[in-house]
Design a protein around this motif. Structure first.
Motif, PDB file in Angstrom:
ATOM      1  N   LYS A   1       0.903  -1.294  -0.088  1.00  0.00           N
ATOM      2  CA  LYS A   1       0.033  -0.025  -0.156  1.00  0.00           C
ATOM      3  C   LYS A   1       0.763   1.128  -0.025  1.00  0.00           C
ATOM      4  O   LYS A   1       0.632   2.210  -0.693  1.00  0.00           O
ATOM      5  CB  LYS A   1      -0.948   0.022   1.337  1.00  0.00           C
ATOM      6  CG  LYS A   1      -2.150  -1.046   1.003  1.00  0.00           C
ATOM      7  CD  LYS A   1      -3.063  -0.527   2.078  1.00  0.00           C
ATOM      8  CE  LYS A   1      -4.158  -1.731   1.744  1.00  0.00           C
ATOM      9  NZ  LYS A   1      -4.018  -2.932   1.988  1.00  0.00           N
ATOM     10  N   SER A   2       1.772   1.018   0.561  1.00  0.00           N
ATOM     11  CA  SER A   2       2.864   2.357   0.959  1.00  0.00           C
ATOM     12  C   SER A   2       3.526   2.682  -0.369  1.00  0.00           C
ATOM     13  O   SER A   2       3.780   3.778  -0.669  1.00  0.00           O
ATOM     14  CB  SER A   2       3.656   2.474   1.925  1.00  0.00           C
ATOM     15  OG  SER A   2       4.707   1.453   1.648  1.00  0.00           O
ATOM     16  N   VAL A   3       3.723   1.417  -0.903  1.00  0.00           N
ATOM     17  CA  VAL A   3       4.555   1.609  -2.367  1.00  0.00           C
ATOM     18  C   VAL A   3       3.768   2.320  -3.358  1.00  0.00           C
ATOM     19  O   VAL A   3       3.986   3.228  -4.115  1.00  0.00           O
ATOM     20  CB  VAL A   3       4.929   0.210  -2.990  1.00  0.00           C
ATOM     21  CG1 VAL A   3       5.354   0.303  -4.341  1.00  0.00           C
ATOM     22  CG2 VAL A   3       6.223  -0.349  -2.061  1.00  0.00           C
ATOM     23  N   VAL A   4       2.505   1.777  -3.348  1.00  0.00           N
ATOM     24  CA  VAL A   4       1.345   2.583  -4.298  1.00  0.00           C
ATOM     25  C   VAL A   4       1.051   3.754  -3.956  1.00  0.00           C
ATOM     26  O   VAL A   4       1.190   4.722  -4.972  1.00  0.00           O
ATOM     27  CB  VAL A   4       0.050   1.564  -4.238  1.00  0.00           C
ATOM     28  CG1 VAL A   4      -1.107   2.427  -4.916  1.00  0.00           C
ATOM     29  CG2 VAL A   4       0.196   0.289  -4.787  1.00  0.00           C
ATOM     30  N   ALA A   5       1.211   4.254  -2.571  1.00  0.00           N
ATOM     31  CA  ALA A   5       0.949   5.515  -2.587  1.00  0.00           C
ATOM     32  C   ALA A   5       2.029   6.357  -2.929  1.00  0.00           C
ATOM     33  O   ALA A   5       1.783   7.482  -3.700  1.00  0.00           O
ATOM     34  CB  ALA A   5       0.705   5.728  -0.811  1.00  0.00           C
ATOM     35  N   SER A   6       3.305   5.866  -2.821  1.00  0.00           N
ATOM     36  CA  SER A   6       4.444   6.757  -3.296  1.00  0.00           C
ATOM     37  C   SER A   6       4.560   6.774  -4.890  1.00  0.00           C
ATOM     38  O   SER A   6       4.706   8.008  -5.433  1.00  0.00           O
ATOM     39  CB  SER A   6       5.715   6.001  -2.804  1.00  0.00           C
ATOM     40  OG  SER A   6       6.134   4.942  -3.561  1.00  0.00           O
ATOM     41  N   VAL A   7       3.963   5.772  -5.608  1.00  0.00           N
ATOM     42  CA  VAL A   7       3.946   5.583  -6.801  1.00  0.00           C
ATOM     43  C   VAL A   7       2.896   6.850  -7.498  1.00  0.00           C
ATOM     44  O   VAL A   7       3.027   7.459  -8.406  1.00  0.00           O
ATOM     45  CB  VAL A   7       3.707   4.383  -7.466  1.00  0.00           C
ATOM     46  CG1 VAL A   7       3.310   4.514  -9.108  1.00  0.00           C
ATOM     47  CG2 VAL A   7       4.666   3.392  -7.293  1.00  0.00           C
ATOM     48  N   PHE A   8       1.988   6.778  -6.856  1.00  0.00           N
ATOM     49  CA  PHE A   8       0.736   7.638  -7.130  1.00  0.00           C
ATOM     50  C   PHE A   8       0.771   9.072  -6.371  1.00  0.00           C
ATOM     51  O   PHE A   8      -0.075   9.751  -6.982  1.00  0.00           O
ATOM     52  CB  PHE A   8      -0.609   7.095  -6.915  1.00  0.00           C
ATOM     53  CG  PHE A   8      -1.280   5.872  -7.647  1.00  0.00           C
ATOM     54  CD1 PHE A   8      -0.320   5.573  -8.688  1.00  0.00           C
ATOM     55  CD2 PHE A   8      -2.235   5.076  -7.280  1.00  0.00           C
ATOM     56  CE1 PHE A   8      -0.746   4.508  -9.530  1.00  0.00           C
ATOM     57  CE2 PHE A   8      -2.516   3.972  -8.119  1.00  0.00           C
ATOM     58  CZ  PHE A   8      -1.882   3.896  -9.485  1.00  0.00           C
ATOM     59  N   ALA A   9       1.812   9.431  -5.959  1.00  0.00           N
ATOM     60  CA  ALA A   9       1.871  10.637  -5.265  1.00  0.00           C
ATOM     61  C   ALA A   9       1.632  11.904  -6.172  1.00  0.00           C
ATOM     62  O   ALA A   9       1.046  12.683  -5.998  1.00  0.00           O
ATOM     63  CB  ALA A   9       3.155  10.758  -4.430  1.00  0.00           C
ATOM     64  N   ARG A  10       2.380  11.750  -7.176  1.00  0.00           N
ATOM     65  CA  ARG A  10       2.634  12.925  -8.155  1.00  0.00           C
ATOM     66  C   ARG A  10       1.454  12.916  -9.025  1.00  0.00           C
ATOM     67  O   ARG A  10       0.827  14.203  -9.206  1.00  0.00           O
ATOM     68  CB  ARG A  10       3.847  12.583  -9.225  1.00  0.00           C
ATOM     69  CG  ARG A  10       4.193  13.870 -10.062  1.00  0.00           C
ATOM     70  CD  ARG A  10       5.616  13.978 -10.531  1.00  0.00           C
ATOM     71  NE  ARG A  10       5.659  14.953 -11.487  1.00  0.00           N
ATOM     72  CZ  ARG A  10       5.582  14.963 -12.768  1.00  0.00           C
ATOM     73  NH1 ARG A  10       5.578  13.487 -13.204  1.00  0.00           N
ATOM     74  NH2 ARG A  10       5.623  15.985 -13.578  1.00  0.00           N
ATOM     75  N   PRO A  11       0.893  12.061  -9.603  1.00  0.00           N
ATOM     76  CA  PRO A  11      -0.330  12.248 -10.256  1.00  0.00           C
ATOM     77  C   PRO A  11      -1.633  12.729  -9.327  1.00  0.00           C
ATOM     78  O   PRO A  11      -2.456  13.464  -9.682  1.00  0.00           O
ATOM     79  CB  PRO A  11      -0.793  10.786 -10.904  1.00  0.00           C
ATOM     80  CG  PRO A  11       0.279   9.748 -10.578  1.00  0.00           C
ATOM     81  CD  PRO A  11       1.459  10.596  -9.896  1.00  0.00           C
TER      82      PRO A  11
END
Lengths: 900, 113
Positions: free
Chosen positions: A824-834
């Motif tokens: 979940k934290s990985v996804v959060a960091s991946v999606f941070a910019r968009p």
């Protein structure tokens, strides 16, 4: 030269390539055979003749290439444009239905708006007369001077020119509104052209039924006849095919001799035609009425020749009247552009302004193309593997870009076709709605039509191609750029392609727009609802109409009576009409007022003694003012809330008393009892400068809100109508039975009382706001379409960006999860910019909405409301992230490492 | 065919328009007609006629339809359009003025120079 011909030939060469090629082949063969036959006739042996014919003809293969080049097809050959690409494009559209529908509809909408605008502007700026050789039909004017005044030609002048001018076949008409009685339904007075029979031979349009007017109809003593137009025939006679020969009342009793076909309104927008008795009306030149003169240039005559001849004849006719001098003669194009209709000149600036209107839809198209390009880009990145492999197998960059362009072109073409279908409906619709609003007093000239012309179809095609270039070539160039470098890499996981700053900006603007546009639409819809509040009486039981008085309509060509005499006659006619209505068993009450409930009331700036609450702006309080009869509230069946009504004495003497309504009490006085206070009118729409010498009116009563709509709310004041019944005035009749069916009866009664009485806009009071509602519905529909479009494009765009992000970082996500990171934290960091982009767009949109709310008359100016609304929009936008996020969470490390 | 002049570049279109203006013709007919109206003085490379015909058709100056030829075969017949008639008139006028000017220039004698 021949743009359309070239376009057609190009299209045929592209779409029916094999047919064209085999035709060329056949032509070459035919040529060689004929040549060989000639040579054999000269004594050559068959074999020798055929060989010689081939040699003389030249190198067939090279000539075939030249033939393609001369059709402009060489350039396309260079593109390796092939059906395979088109088929692939269609397959792609099927494979990504969501994107196809979103992007296709968005492009179709933009192209449709662009094509409609182009068609409307073209028609409006340079209209074409839809008649046989319409460019030879002209307007004719000759101006004379007398005592320093310029005066136009009269029918007496026309009668003289008609016999003398050779280069133009002339005609003249006088127009007037007349009440038509004798149909199956009632309607407004119709615009009639009293015209010379030559109008029909000049227009060269045969009637649908019966015959047109003929010269014999113009003779004194000829039986009175009329020709009616298609719309009138459909609306008043239900399209009855036996209508020819029927008697009607139209400026006296006359017989219908013909019906004209749909779309015919010559001279301009006329609905019926009666013979113009030139010799009778022009018998005394001093009393002859003015007339509009038109004509058709004789075969071979030029405008210049006609103008010269008219000037000569004009000089001659000027001398027929003592003290008159010839000024100038003009022969002009018949179908005037709107710029000339409105401003009287066809100035270049007005035309340029009109043409520049085309830029707005182009801007819309550009915006939508940018969004579609983003979608295409994200999709193309997903196909990067395929592109890299094809490059490795030797495909050039140009080849790949061509293929991606073709795919976009398929979408663009479908969108153009759909857009044209929309435009076909939209043009007629826009003319109907806009024309009624802009030029209320004029119907639509018959040369404006709802169809699409050839150039508009070509324009839509060009827009489709442009859209394909922006939405296909730009992303393709970006994806294929530097592909050679990526070939050297072991993977093709999209690592080399990034979303640049421009795409980021597109997303942010996109989200902002999708926040603002629905907000504006919402405000519009709510504004539209405000137009028609419920009234406290059964509106559908009341028939209202504008009651006019015009001696011209009674067939009295000149009104020689004085104003007082006319007023007396009008007063008597009105009283008689009221008397007859009241004895009619169907009518339970009749009253008169200067406006109908819910109609637009011109605003009046007012002042109240003893002060009022703070006005909305420096212009003070503005309300509607209506002059009424004393029995007004009684006939409507609405009791006053406080105080009393007007007495008969007050009404007849025009006493300075007033009844205000409830919204006035609330919005101007801030509540309390207004009885005994005074109010006066300082200025109105016609006289905007406040004058403080106006009389004060004493407020004697308070009425409920009865639809005094002035554009500044519903505040209203009623005053007594005064001794002189003003014209025009509105009649309101309370009908016991079928109110809508009472209209024709009302028309007949009025005509029976006095031929000069006319009723316009006969309808039940529930239909008063129909035209306003149609106009606001028009804008609401457009705004809703734009909103839905903006929101769906936005969602699709966000979805694409997130999908793209997941696709590009699949390996990274997999590796990080494999190394023990929490998914979940990985996804959060991946999606941070968009995510940041989406929120930024939402915030900007919220600020813009709030700004618009404070400037415009929106009900969205509360900060809390805007915040809640933005939160809702953002939530909808974030829905678009759900699928890609779930996809990212499902990535198995082992899969990710094996990927690509 | 003796003493033939090769035609000037750019004049082939004009000749085709002229030939077709005299009546409907198929490709080979156009060739024969040009030879006939020039008294056999102008020689055209036969195959070159076709790219020129297609170019004129592409521009909308001539139009074509399929019919039956003298040898009872399907043949494509060319005729002039309204735009072609206009174009022919303009080109003939400008050709004549150019030819006049060149003839005048070539007939100049020394003292005029």
């Amino acid at each position: 030269m021949g743009v359309l011909a070239r376009f057609r030939s190009l299209l045929r060469g592209l779409l029916r390539r094999s047919d064209v090629e085999s035709e060329v082949q056949e032509e070459f063969r035919q040529h060689i055979e004929l040549r060989a036959a000639d040579l054999m006739r000269d004594g050559m042996s068959p074999d020798e003749a055929r060989r010689r014919a081939h040699v003389e003809f030249g190198h067939a293969e090279g000539l075939r290439d030249e033939a393609r080049a001369s059709r402009g097809l060489k350039w396309f050959d260079g593109l390796h444009f092939s059906w395979l690409d088109v088929k692939l494009g269609l397959r792609m559209l099927r494979r990504y239905p969501g994107m196809t529908v979103t992007a296709g509809l968005a492009l179709a909408f933009a192209i449709g708006v662009g094509a409609s605008t182009f068609e409307i502007i073209t028609q409006v700026v340079s209209p074409r007369l839809p008649l046989d050789e319409g460019d030879r039909v002209v307007r004719v004017s000759v101006r004379y001077g007398q005592d320093g005044r310029i005066e136009p030609e009269t029918l007496a002048d026309f009668a003289m020119w008609r016999d003398q001018v050779q280069s133009i076949k002339l005609g003249a008409y006088i127009e007037s509104y007349r009440t038509l009685v004798g149909g199956q339904t009632a309607g407004d007075p119709v615009l009639v052209a009293e015209t010379t029979a030559s109008a029909f031979s000049i227009a060269r349009v045969p009637p649908l039924l019966g015959r047109p007017l003929i010269p014999a109809d113009e003779e004194p003593g000829a039986p009175p006849v009329a020709v009616i137009g298609y719309d009138l025939w459909r609306s008043r006679f239900a399209g009855d095919s036996t209508v020819v020969g029927r008697n009607i009342v139209l400026g006296g009793t006359r017989t219908i001799v013909g019906v004209m076909p749909d779309g015919f309104g010559f001279p301009i927008w006329h609905a019926a035609w009666m013979p113009l008795r030139v010799s009778e009306l022009a018998s005394d030149p001093a009393r002859a009425p003015g007339a509009e003169v038109f004509g058709r240039l004789a075969a071979g005559a030029t405008v210049e020749e006609a103008q010269a001849e008219l000037a000569t004849v004009g000089l001659r006719t000027a001398s027929a009247v003592p003290g008159r001098s010839f000024r100038n003669a003009g022969v002009d194009r018949y179908a005037l552009g709107i710029t000339s209709i409105i401003s009287g000149t066809s100035s270049g600036v007005a035309v340029l302004l009109a043409l520049s209107t085309n830029l707005l839809p182009l801007a819309l198209l550009a915006l939508i193309c940018a969004n579609v390009a983003l979608l295409v880009f994200a999709r193309t990145v997903a196909r990067e593997g395929e592109i890299v492999v094809r490059t490795a197998l030797g495909a050039t960059r140009r080849r790949i870009v061509t293929q991606l362009f073709t795919e976009a072109l398929v979408l663009g073409t479908l969108a153009a076709v759909l857009g044209l279908a929309v435009a076909g409906v939209g043009v007629g619709w826009t003319f109907d709605v806009m024309w009624g609003e802009i030029l209320e007093d004029f119907p639509l000239p018959f040369w404006f039509h709802g169809g699409l012309s050839g150039p508009t179809v070509v324009y839509a095609g060009v827009l489709g191609v442009l859209a394909a270039v922006v939405a296909g070539v730009v992303p393709a160039l970006k994806v294929t750029g530097g592909i050679g470098g990526r070939l050297k890499e072991t993977s093709a996981g999209g690592g080399g392609v990034k979303l640049g700053g421009a795409w980021t900006a597109v997303i942010v603007v996109q989200v902002a727009v999708s926040v603002v546009v629905p907000a504006v639409t919402l405000a519009l819809v709510r504004g539209g609802e405000r137009v028609t509040p419920a009234l406290p009486f059964p509106v559908e039981e009341y028939v209202g109409a504008a009651l006019d008085f015009d001696p011209l309509l009674a067939g009295e060509v000149r009104a020689d009576a004085g104003a007082a005499e006319l007023a007396a006659r009008y007063g008597a006619a009105r009283a008689e009409l009221e008397r007859r209505l009241l004895v009619d068993p169907e009518v339970s009450g009749v009253t008169f007022s200067r406006r109908l409930p819910l109609q637009y009331h011109p605003w009046n700036q007012i002042e109240v003694d003893g002060g009022a609450i703070e006005p909305p702006d420096e212009r003070g309080h503005r309300v509607g003012v209506v002059a009424i009869e004393p029995d007004y509230f009684e006939v409507l069946g609405v009791p006053l809330l406080v105080g009393r009504g007007f007495t008969l004495t007050e009404a007849e003497s025009g006493a300075q008393v007033a009844i205000v309504n409830q919204p006035f009490v609330e919005n101007v006085l801030g509540g309390g009892s207004p009885i005994g206070r005074h109010v006066r009118i300082l200025a109105n729409e016609d006289a905007r400068e406040p004058r403080f010498d106006r009389p004060w009116y004493e407020i004697v009563g308070v009425a409920p809100s009865l639809g005094t709509r002035s554009g500044y709310g519903f505040g209203g004041i009623y005053v007594p109508s005064g001794p002189e019944p003003a014209s025009p005035t509105y009649i309101v009749a309370h009908v016991r039975g079928d109110a809508p069916a009472f209209g024709p009866r009302l028309q007949e009664l009025a005509l029976d009382v006095d031929q000069a009485l006319t009723l316009t806009g006969v309808m039940t009071l529930d239909r008063t706001t129909e035209s306003d509602e149609r106009f606001s519905a028009f804008w609401i529909r457009i705004a809703t379409a734009v909103s839905v479009l903006a929101l769906s494009l936005s969602l699709a765009g966000i979805y694409s960006v997130f999908s793209f992000t997941v696709a590009r970082r699949t390996r990274e996500i997999g590796i990080r999860v494999a190394l023990g990171a929490d998914a979940k934290s990985v996804v959060a960091s991946v999606f941070a910019r968009p995510l940041f982009q989406v929120v930024l767009g939402g915030v900007l949109g919220g600020i813009a909405t709030y700004g618009l709310g404070t400037v415009g008359e929106f009900s969205l100016s509360s900060a809390v409301g805007v915040l809640a609304y933005v939160a809702l929009t953002l939530a909808i936008c974030l829905l678009a992230c759900v699928v890609p996020a779930r996809r990212a969470l499902r990535i198995e490390p082992s899969e990710a490492l094996r990927a690509e | 065919m003796t003493d033939q002049a090769n035609i000037l570049p750019g004049t082939l279109d004009l000749l085709i328009l002229k030939a077709v203006s005299l009546g409907k013709l198929h490709g080979y007919g156009v060739l024969l007609r040009i030879e006939q109206i020039s008294g056999g003085a102008l020689q055209i490379q036969q195959g070159a006629l076709y790219p020129a015909l297609y170019r004129l058709e592409h521009k909308g100056l001539i139009q074509s339809e399929w019919g039956t030829s003298e040898n009872n075969r399907r043949a494509k017949y060319y005729s002039l359009t309204k735009a072609g008639r206009r174009q022919l008139g303009e080109e003939v006028a400008s050709w004549n003025s150019l030819a006049d000017a060149i003839a005048r220039a070539l007939s100049a004698r020394p003292q005029e120079g």
